[in-house]
Scaffold this active site. Structure first.
Site, PDB file in Angstrom:
ATOM      1  N   CYS A   1       0.833  -1.198   0.000  1.00 16.69           N
ATOM      2  CA  CYS A   1       0.000   0.000   0.000  1.00 16.69           C
ATOM      3  C   CYS A   1       0.866   1.246   0.000  1.00 16.69           C
ATOM      4  O   CYS A   1       1.958   1.270   0.552  1.00 16.69           O
ATOM      5  CB  CYS A   1      -0.906   0.008   1.222  1.00 16.69           C
ATOM      6  SG  CYS A   1      -1.930  -1.452   1.408  1.00 16.69           S
TER       7      CYS A   1
ATOM      8  N   ARG B   1       4.390  -0.591  -6.662  1.00 15.89           N
ATOM      9  CA  ARG B   1       4.265  -1.467  -5.497  1.00 15.89           C
ATOM     10  C   ARG B   1       3.171  -2.514  -5.685  1.00 15.89           C
ATOM     11  O   ARG B   1       3.158  -3.526  -4.984  1.00 15.89           O
ATOM     12  CB  ARG B   1       3.924  -0.633  -4.257  1.00 15.89           C
ATOM     13  CG  ARG B   1       5.059   0.217  -3.723  1.00 15.89           C
ATOM     14  CD  ARG B   1       4.557   1.173  -2.663  1.00 15.89           C
ATOM     15  NE  ARG B   1       5.648   1.828  -1.955  1.00 15.89           N
ATOM     16  CZ  ARG B   1       5.997   1.557  -0.710  1.00 15.89           C
ATOM     17  NH1 ARG B   1       5.362   0.629  -0.037  1.00 15.89           N
ATOM     18  NH2 ARG B   1       6.981   2.189  -0.119  1.00 15.89           N
TER      19      ARG B   1
ATOM     20  N   TRP C   1      -3.451  -2.502  -1.267  1.00 19.70           N
ATOM     21  CA  TRP C   1      -3.268  -3.912  -1.602  1.00 19.70           C
ATOM     22  C   TRP C   1      -4.050  -4.690  -0.555  1.00 19.70           C
ATOM     23  O   TRP C   1      -3.749  -4.633   0.630  1.00 19.70           O
ATOM     24  CB  TRP C   1      -1.781  -4.257  -1.575  1.00 19.70           C
ATOM     25  CG  TRP C   1      -1.444  -5.640  -2.038  1.00 19.70           C
ATOM     26  CD1 TRP C   1      -1.320  -6.084  -3.314  1.00 19.70           C
ATOM     27  CD2 TRP C   1      -1.134  -6.776  -1.201  1.00 19.70           C
ATOM     28  NE1 TRP C   1      -0.955  -7.412  -3.336  1.00 19.70           N
ATOM     29  CE2 TRP C   1      -0.842  -7.865  -2.057  1.00 19.70           C
ATOM     30  CE3 TRP C   1      -1.090  -6.973   0.176  1.00 19.70           C
ATOM     31  CZ2 TRP C   1      -0.500  -9.112  -1.569  1.00 19.70           C
ATOM     32  CZ3 TRP C   1      -0.752  -8.228   0.656  1.00 19.70           C
ATOM     33  CH2 TRP C   1      -0.460  -9.283  -0.213  1.00 19.70           C
TER      34      TRP C   1
ATOM     35  N   ASN D   1      -1.482   2.113   6.133  1.00 17.07           N
ATOM     36  CA  ASN D   1      -0.723   0.933   5.710  1.00 17.07           C
ATOM     37  C   ASN D   1      -0.463   0.076   6.943  1.00 17.07           C
ATOM     38  O   ASN D   1      -0.164   0.606   8.017  1.00 17.07           O
ATOM     39  CB  ASN D   1       0.627   1.319   5.107  1.00 17.07           C
ATOM     40  CG  ASN D   1       0.508   1.978   3.755  1.00 17.07           C
ATOM     41  OD1 ASN D   1      -0.576   2.058   3.187  1.00 17.07           O
ATOM     42  ND2 ASN D   1       1.624   2.461   3.238  1.00 17.07           N
ATOM     43  N   GLY D   2      -0.525  -1.234   6.782  1.00 16.47           N
ATOM     44  CA  GLY D   2      -0.237  -2.126   7.897  1.00 16.47           C
ATOM     45  C   GLY D   2      -1.431  -2.992   8.244  1.00 16.47           C
ATOM     46  O   GLY D   2      -2.410  -3.063   7.490  1.00 16.47           O
TER      47      GLY D   2
ATOM     48  N   GLU E   1      15.135 -19.842  -7.534  1.00 15.96           N
ATOM     49  CA  GLU E   1      14.792 -18.484  -7.974  1.00 15.96           C
ATOM     50  C   GLU E   1      14.155 -18.505  -9.364  1.00 15.96           C
ATOM     51  O   GLU E   1      13.214 -17.752  -9.642  1.00 15.96           O
ATOM     52  CB  GLU E   1      16.057 -17.613  -7.964  1.00 15.96           C
ATOM     53  CG  GLU E   1      15.896 -16.234  -8.571  1.00 15.96           C
ATOM     54  CD  GLU E   1      14.894 -15.343  -7.856  1.00 15.96           C
ATOM     55  OE1 GLU E   1      14.581 -14.264  -8.403  1.00 15.96           O
ATOM     56  OE2 GLU E   1      14.408 -15.706  -6.773  1.00 15.96           O
TER      57      GLU E   1
ATOM     58  N   LYS F   1      10.422 -17.034 -10.243  1.00 16.93           N
ATOM     59  CA  LYS F   1      10.152 -16.034 -11.281  1.00 16.93           C
ATOM     60  C   LYS F   1       9.051 -16.522 -12.218  1.00 16.93           C
ATOM     61  O   LYS F   1       8.163 -15.753 -12.603  1.00 16.93           O
ATOM     62  CB  LYS F   1      11.421 -15.735 -12.082  1.00 16.93           C
ATOM     63  CG  LYS F   1      12.405 -14.856 -11.369  1.00 16.93           C
ATOM     64  CD  LYS F   1      11.877 -13.436 -11.203  1.00 16.93           C
ATOM     65  CE  LYS F   1      12.467 -12.765  -9.990  1.00 16.93           C
ATOM     66  NZ  LYS F   1      11.989 -13.225  -8.698  1.00 16.93           N
TER      67      LYS F   1
ATOM     68  N   GLU G   1       5.649 -16.433 -10.417  1.00 19.01           N
ATOM     69  CA  GLU G   1       5.218 -15.083 -10.059  1.00 19.01           C
ATOM     70  C   GLU G   1       4.515 -14.371 -11.203  1.00 19.01           C
ATOM     71  O   GLU G   1       3.488 -13.710 -10.984  1.00 19.01           O
ATOM     72  CB  GLU G   1       6.434 -14.228  -9.657  1.00 19.01           C
ATOM     73  CG  GLU G   1       6.912 -14.416  -8.233  1.00 19.01           C
ATOM     74  CD  GLU G   1       8.071 -13.492  -7.922  1.00 19.01           C
ATOM     75  OE1 GLU G   1       7.992 -12.775  -6.925  1.00 19.01           O
ATOM     76  OE2 GLU G   1       9.066 -13.485  -8.678  1.00 19.01           O
TER      77      GLU G   1
ATOM     78  N   HIS H   1      13.923 -39.372  -5.448  1.00 20.41           N
ATOM     79  CA  HIS H   1      13.283 -39.483  -4.143  1.00 20.41           C
ATOM     80  C   HIS H   1      11.869 -38.914  -4.141  1.00 20.41           C
ATOM     81  O   HIS H   1      11.344 -38.566  -3.083  1.00 20.41           O
ATOM     82  CB  HIS H   1      14.138 -38.790  -3.079  1.00 20.41           C
ATOM     83  CG  HIS H   1      15.489 -39.406  -2.903  1.00 20.41           C
ATOM     84  ND1 HIS H   1      15.665 -40.639  -2.312  1.00 20.41           N
ATOM     85  CD2 HIS H   1      16.728 -38.978  -3.274  1.00 20.41           C
ATOM     86  CE1 HIS H   1      16.955 -40.938  -2.308  1.00 20.41           C
ATOM     87  NE2 HIS H   1      17.620 -39.946  -2.885  1.00 20.41           N
TER      88      HIS H   1
ATOM     89  N   LYS I   1       5.017  -5.135  -4.413  1.00 21.37           N
ATOM     90  CA  LYS I   1       6.462  -4.974  -4.506  1.00 21.37           C
ATOM     91  C   LYS I   1       7.139  -4.955  -3.144  1.00 21.37           C
ATOM     92  O   LYS I   1       8.070  -5.696  -2.887  1.00 21.37           O
ATOM     93  CB  LYS I   1       6.781  -3.682  -5.263  1.00 21.37           C
ATOM     94  CG  LYS I   1       8.275  -3.419  -5.433  1.00 21.37           C
ATOM     95  CD  LYS I   1       8.921  -4.501  -6.257  1.00 21.37           C
ATOM     96  CE  LYS I   1      10.413  -4.304  -6.411  1.00 21.37           C
ATOM     97  NZ  LYS I   1      11.050  -5.457  -7.063  1.00 21.37           N
TER      98      LYS I   1
END
Length: 655
Positions: free
Chosen positions: A2, A27, A73, A111-112, A528, A532, A535, A551, A650
């Site tokens: 946010c 963001r 957000w 925010n929070g 990683e 990506k 995402e 395994h 973000k």
């Protein structure tokens, strides 16, 4: 996540608020809104983009010199206009069904996450407050109204500053807020705890106007002011057009009861403090796309420059590289005192830490543990005061990583160092030592250049610790420095592989699952790469150490499951070749990133892209770039929103 922008001025600040929101769009958000004082409180809210909100406000004639703005957000409550900020309080039982009746008294953005919102909601409902949203934020705006009214009843006059100081002491959780009241049209009060909030000081050079701002990120104020005050944990700030006052918590806890004792307690709980004004160049040009289709593509191609900038000035490996910019030299002594390393990070930064573990143990010969920050603080661990606690974060404001750092400190581990991209962030201020990467602003939600520069910083840390411990010869130091300086050139050669990766992406775009394999130092790079892909393409992807195939994961392999292998020509290459044969024997289709001298050949079901050169210990920095390009071009082929993937943000500033 946010974003907050707020302003008090003697000119119309709606264009500045909207400009600030646009600077924070990177963001990620699912709704946005603006509220101003215009002969009372007026607002506009939207679940569309900021550009659409701007048209809405223009059509409604919204303007004013005092206002607050927000990009949300969603956490509590679905993305919907009714849940969008700013939130209003009309007082108890004084609300039309629309929620926008004349007579709104308080406007607030937040925010929070407020953890005790259910308890506070019940208390406020008992007083007659009607809630129209599903958010935890609405609790704060009604709480401030309630306290303000109590102060007014007791003294004959409300006081927004005191009301906020009293109200925030009842909040449990994280918050950064900006709030104003209809009775005080030239005043905005802000407060923060656990979420970032900055103050911007602005004025016209001719002195025609002065104004002050609040924002969650200095970038929101780029082009408006470069005079920034970083508010500390627990601060409350009083903004008016001609000045501001910051109040810090003294440690006293406000009492309860009548308004008069409460007001007295507030005076004890907060004291006026001075916070330094810093000149911060948050250039708006960083947000320009230029010739690129998306910010993610731009940032992938900025990596040679970002690495060159991050390594600029590194002439030799010395502990002083990690000393604070404006503080006393500490690194040399701390590096001698420690006997282990604990790395704390989240997401992509966690994978950079996992890579660093291989370097630290192999080169520096120091035991290293890597922990997911959000897990570490909630488990029983064995603290060691001689541990160097290393945090890794792009923004320096990641809530889970900050909380994990504070938890480690509370356990007696005082030696702390951060690898961070923002020199003015909370993380840098709270750690003893720091290495500031110079990736520049990263707009795309999926991190790329921040990751590669983190790896460069972590490799320098490895070498510095190795040298301190007598594990780095002069010849090895010289060779590593030569390799580091060559990285930008080597990366340019890797970026030239883009056409081949576009061809791979056309195949991946038709798939719904993918498997990534790596061994040793390159296992975190496989992790990683899978992150990506999932995402930004929404393709389900997993990564495994290649030796783990037999395994369990081998059961997933079919011709519909592409398998990506990171295959540098290192000591594990023959083992990896055997793992790849296991995939081919089950009909799996391989996509291999191989070094030129690894003797891996393309054949039916085996697609090979050859890396320009083998790069030894620094190979992970080169091998991750093709995986970034593969994810990017697959997302383009699938038509997803590359820079703003669904459900993601973000800068994750909530738990």
């Amino acid at each position: 996540m946010c974003g907050i922008v707020a302003a008090v001025s003697n000119r119309n600040i709606v264009p500045l608020l909207l400009q600030g929101l646009q600077r924070l769009e990177y963001r990620g958000y699912d709704s946005c809104g603006v509220a101003v004082w215009q002969d009372g409180l007026k607002r506009g809210r939207s679940t569309a983009r900021v550009a659409e909100l701007s048209l809405q406000l223009e059509a409604d004639g919204v303007q004013g010199g005092t206002g607050i703005a927000h990009t949300r957000w969603a956490t509590h409550g679905v993305p919907a206009v009714v849940n969008a900020h700013p939130h209003f309080s009309h007082g108890p039982q004084n609300l039309t069904p629309s929620g926008d009746a004349d007579g709104a008294r308080v406007a607030l953005v937040h925010n929070g996450i407020i953890e005790n919102h259910d308890e506070l909601r019940a208390q406020l409902q008992a007083k007659g407050y009607v809630f129209t949203s599903q958010t935890d934020t609405e609790v704060i705006v009604h709480l401030i109204d309630s306290v303000y009214q109590s102060l007014s009843a007791q003294t004959g006059q409300g006081d927004l500053l005191k009301a906020v100081q009293l109200a925030v002491q009842q909040l449990h959780g994280a918050y950064a807020i900006a709030v104003f009241h209809q009775n005080e049209p030239k005043r905005v009060v802000g407060a923060r705890a656990g979420s970032p909030l900055i103050l911007g000081v602005g004025s016209d050079k001719s002195g025609a106007w002065v104004e002050n701002f609040l924002a969650s990120d200095a970038m929101a104020l780029a082009g408006v002011t470069d005079q920034i005050v970083y508010l500390e944990e627990g601060d409350v700030v009083d903004l008016q057009p001609n000045g501001y006052t910051v109040f810090g918590r003294t440690g006293a806890v406000a009492g309860t009861g009548s308004a008069a004792p409460a007001a007295a307690a507030a005076a004890l709980a907060f004291a006026q403090v001075e916070r330094p004004v810093r000149t911060v160049q948050a250039h708006s040009g960083a947000a320009e796309l230029g010739p690129y289709r998306h910010y993610m593509q731009k940032e992938i191609f900025e990596q040679p420059r970002a690495l060159a900038d991050t390594l600029e000035g590194v002439e030799g490996i010395v502990p002083e590289l990690f000393d604070p910019i404006d503080g006393p030299a500490k690194a040399a002594k701390i590096f001698k005192d420690i006997d282990s390393v604990l790395i704390l990070a989240c997401g992509t930064s966690y994978y950079s830490g996992c890579t660093a573990k291989y370097w630290l143990e192999a080169i520096a010969k120091i035991p290293t543990q890597v922990e997911i920050a959000s897990e570490y603080r909630y488990r029983e661990s064995v603290p060691n005061p001689r541990t160097l606690v290393v945090t890794i974060t792009q923004s320096g404001e990641t809530a889970d990583t900050l909380a994990a750092l504070r938890h480690a400190q509370s356990l007696g581990m005082a030696h702390t160092l951060t690898i961070c991209n923002v020199s003015t962030s909370a993380m840098v201020r709270e750690c003893e030592l720091a290495y500031i990467t110079r990736a520049g602003a990263e707009i795309g939600v999926a991190s790329t250049k921040a990751f590669s520069t983190q790896l460069a910083g972590l490799f320098l840390l490895t070498l510095a610790l190795a040298k301190t411990r007598g594990a780095l010869s002069a010849a090895d130091e010289a060779q590593h420095l030569k390799d580091l300086r060559h990285l930008p050139v080597a990366l340019q050669s890797v970026l030239a592989l883009e056409p081949q990766l576009i061809a791979w992406a056309e195949e991946f775009a038709r798939k719904e699952n993918a498997l990534f394999l790596g061994r040793g130092l390159h296992y975190p790079i496989a992790l990683e790469g899978a992150l990506k892909l999932k995402e930004i393409t929404y393709i389900h992807a997993e990564a495994y150490a290649a030796g783990e195939l037999k395994h369990g994961p081998l059961a997933l392999v079919t011709s519909d499951m592409p398998v990506v292998a990171v295959a540098p020509n290192d000591v594990l290459i023959e083992k990896l070749k055997s793992n790849l044969q296991e995939v081919r024997a089950r009909g799996g289709v391989l996509y291999v990133l191989a070094d030129g001298d690894s003797r891996l050949q393309a054949s039916e079901g085996v697609n090979v892209i050859r890396m320009p050169e083998h790069y030894g210990a620094l190979s992970p920095i080169l091998h991750v770039v093709p995986l970034q390009l593969l994810a990017y071009h697959t997302a383009c082929a699938r038509g997803t929103d590359v820079d703003k993937p669904r459900n993601l943000a973000k800068s994750v500033t909530v738990e």
